[in-house]
Design an enzyme around this catalytic site. Sequence first.
Site, PDB file in Angstrom:
ATOM      1  N   ASP A 211     -46.735  31.419  -0.026  1.00  0.00           N
ATOM      2  CA  ASP A 211     -48.117  31.847   0.251  1.00  0.00           C
ATOM      3  C   ASP A 211     -48.248  32.471   1.637  1.00  0.00           C
ATOM      4  O   ASP A 211     -49.311  32.972   1.994  1.00  0.00           O
ATOM      5  CB  ASP A 211     -49.057  30.639   0.125  1.00  0.00           C
ATOM      6  CG  ASP A 211     -50.518  31.016   0.255  1.00  0.00           C
ATOM      7  OD1 ASP A 211     -50.921  32.036  -0.330  1.00  0.00           O
ATOM      8  OD2 ASP A 211     -51.265  30.300   0.955  1.00  0.00           O
ATOM      9  N   SER A 235     -57.369  33.737  -0.873  1.00  0.00           N
ATOM     10  CA  SER A 235     -56.506  33.742  -2.053  1.00  0.00           C
ATOM     11  C   SER A 235     -57.302  33.282  -3.271  1.00  0.00           C
ATOM     12  O   SER A 235     -58.039  32.295  -3.201  1.00  0.00           O
ATOM     13  CB  SER A 235     -55.306  32.812  -1.843  1.00  0.00           C
ATOM     14  OG  SER A 235     -54.539  33.226  -0.733  1.00  0.00           O
ATOM     15  N   GLN A 285     -49.748  37.067  -6.451  1.00  0.00           N
ATOM     16  CA  GLN A 285     -51.002  36.513  -5.945  1.00  0.00           C
ATOM     17  C   GLN A 285     -52.066  37.600  -5.903  1.00  0.00           C
ATOM     18  O   GLN A 285     -51.784  38.738  -5.535  1.00  0.00           O
ATOM     19  CB  GLN A 285     -50.823  35.933  -4.540  1.00  0.00           C
ATOM     20  CG  GLN A 285     -52.090  35.263  -3.997  1.00  0.00           C
ATOM     21  CD  GLN A 285     -51.910  34.656  -2.623  1.00  0.00           C
ATOM     22  OE1 GLN A 285     -52.396  35.190  -1.643  1.00  0.00           O
ATOM     23  NE2 GLN A 285     -51.199  33.527  -2.547  1.00  0.00           N
TER      24      GLN A 285
END
Length: 296
Positions: A211, A235, A285
Amino acid sequence: MSPENHARRTVEQLLAILDLDSTQARTTEDIFTGSSHPMPTGRIYGGQVLAQSLIAAERTLPENRPVHSMHGYFLRPGDASQGITIAVDRIHDGRSFSTRRSQAYQNGVPIFSMIASFQDEDPGVEHAASMPDGIPDPEDLAPDEDRVEGLPPGTARMLSERAADIRHIGHPLYLPSDDERAPRQGVWMRMRAALPDDPRLHRAALAYLSDMTIQESILRAHGVYWALPGLKVASLDHAMWWHRPARVDEWLLYLQESPNARGGRGLASGRIFTRAGDLVASVAQEIMIRVPGSPA
């Protein structure tokens, strides 16, 4: 404090956060609790809750059935000043595969929801994408915290206190740069000190690292940088596939690109390679991005 002791301390702090407590069992769920990293924004770092949710799920499985994929949604901003509770639902256990759902809670409401799949090691067909040629060695790049000046004190402290050594290929994206506006980038990354040998811990730590920086391929395409006043990034979801074992205390190359941005959202994908060129994971993502001057 010596650099070696500082590195060890940052990794020990991460290990403490990943060392969840098992509190009680309900009819269909296993319950775990953990702590949170302090963050300058006050919001929980997404990679933390990813890793904790995976650790919790793997605690309900035998060691020889590792995770191979996860898909998660960030539902609410988490409060980094509070602890976190994770409930694991044992959805399915088959002869070769298992499925688990992990939900992370604060103040009684879910902040993150994940479904992950686990599989016994089985033989089968095999191929993998190759690592590109011409990538500079990590030793030829300085750590990010040594390459940027003029950052807000909180951000500068966060870079020096994080457990990972991150080295951008190209200019780090914390401040404006003259780099080409392109929807792609690469970073070298590893933990600052050695981790225990437990493969489950390395898989969770890889989720933690996955991430970190992946959103930047979207920002780079538009000349946007983290310290831009008024920038808002969050996110929305995160998907990850583990292909091969890897140690996160050894150098890993994270190549990222963004195929699309539209409607206040941007999509990024990434591939993670060992230094020897083995593809160990793929990541995707989508983020919400609001740039100053764009519609709210």
